[in-house]
Write an enzyme that holds these catalytic residues in place. Structure first.
Site, PDB file in Angstrom:
ATOM      1  N   MET A   1       6.281  -7.476   2.960  1.00 20.95           N
ATOM      2  CA  MET A   1       5.513  -6.347   2.511  1.00 20.95           C
ATOM      3  C   MET A   1       4.048  -6.680   2.657  1.00 20.95           C
ATOM      4  O   MET A   1       3.470  -7.194   1.733  1.00 20.95           O
ATOM      5  CB  MET A   1       5.863  -6.043   1.056  1.00 20.95           C
ATOM      6  CG  MET A   1       5.331  -4.752   0.504  1.00 20.95           C
ATOM      7  SD  MET A   1       3.603  -4.450   0.113  1.00 20.95           S
ATOM      8  CE  MET A   1       2.918  -5.915  -0.499  1.00 20.95           C
ATOM      9  N   PRO A   2       3.478  -6.454   3.792  1.00 21.63           N
ATOM     10  CA  PRO A   2       2.050  -6.705   3.908  1.00 21.63           C
ATOM     11  C   PRO A   2       1.223  -5.631   3.207  1.00 21.63           C
ATOM     12  O   PRO A   2       1.610  -4.461   3.145  1.00 21.63           O
ATOM     13  CB  PRO A   2       1.793  -6.650   5.412  1.00 21.63           C
ATOM     14  CG  PRO A   2       3.128  -6.721   6.058  1.00 21.63           C
ATOM     15  CD  PRO A   2       4.106  -6.178   5.070  1.00 21.63           C
ATOM     16  N   LEU A   3       0.101  -6.048   2.672  1.00 23.45           N
ATOM     17  CA  LEU A   3      -0.935  -5.139   2.191  1.00 23.45           C
ATOM     18  C   LEU A   3      -2.044  -5.213   3.226  1.00 23.45           C
ATOM     19  O   LEU A   3      -2.519  -6.314   3.554  1.00 23.45           O
ATOM     20  CB  LEU A   3      -1.445  -5.564   0.821  1.00 23.45           C
ATOM     21  CG  LEU A   3      -2.711  -4.871   0.318  1.00 23.45           C
ATOM     22  CD1 LEU A   3      -2.488  -3.372   0.150  1.00 23.45           C
ATOM     23  CD2 LEU A   3      -3.171  -5.503  -0.981  1.00 23.45           C
ATOM     24  N   PHE A  72      -2.629  -9.132   4.164  1.00 21.47           N
ATOM     25  CA  PHE A  72      -2.192  -9.986   3.075  1.00 21.47           C
ATOM     26  C   PHE A  72      -0.667  -9.932   3.052  1.00 21.47           C
ATOM     27  O   PHE A  72      -0.075  -8.867   2.889  1.00 21.47           O
ATOM     28  CB  PHE A  72      -2.738  -9.475   1.730  1.00 21.47           C
ATOM     29  CG  PHE A  72      -4.237  -9.459   1.663  1.00 21.47           C
ATOM     30  CD1 PHE A  72      -4.937 -10.568   1.230  1.00 21.47           C
ATOM     31  CD2 PHE A  72      -4.947  -8.332   2.045  1.00 21.47           C
ATOM     32  CE1 PHE A  72      -6.317 -10.555   1.176  1.00 21.47           C
ATOM     33  CE2 PHE A  72      -6.327  -8.309   1.995  1.00 21.47           C
ATOM     34  CZ  PHE A  72      -7.015  -9.429   1.560  1.00 21.47           C
TER      35      PHE A  72
END
Length: 134
Positions: A1-3, A72
């Protein structure tokens, strides 16, 4: 789950901003095989002069259309996977009119305990969410 944080100079239309975000997300979907709904982007527009992105000695100039991307995500992917992602992002952004010299990516890794998706809980640690496969 990238931000994903995307910083751009002001002046693009909302449609152009949407296409930038979608191009980046599509690259992440293709390279990292994350679920479609793992779509967490923050787009910030800046007045001219608030983004400084020189060439770092590589011999090219950026334009005012620079797209600064911070990814991130949880650690564990290989360098080859990261480089494939960088290339896919650049290719997708080229398709929406952003030349390669205007694509700047910073990649920040962290661990499962560094995320909370709501309610003040670390859902990867509590087991409410499965830790993504690499």
């Amino acid at each position: 789950m990238p931000l994903i944080r995307i910083d751009v100079n002001a002046g693009r239309t909302s449609d152009e901003i949407t296409r930038l975000s979608r191009a980046i997300h599509d690259a992440i979907l293709a390279e990292y095989r994350i679920p479609e709904r793992d779509y967490f982007h923050v787009v910030t527009e800046h007045v001219q002069g608030q983004i400084v992105a020189q060439d770092a000695g590589l011999g090219f100039e950026r334009t005012g259309g620079v797209v600064m991307i911070q990814i991130f995500t949880q650690g564990g992917r290989t360098q080859e996977a990261k480089e494939a992602l960088f290339a896919a992002i650049a290719a997708n952004l080229a398709d929406v009119g952003v030349p390669g010299e205007d694509v700047f990516i910073g990649y920040v890794e962290n661990g499962a305990g560094d995320w909370s998706f709501g309610f003040g809980r670390a859902q990867y640690v509590t087991g409410e969410l499965a830790v993504p496969a690499r």
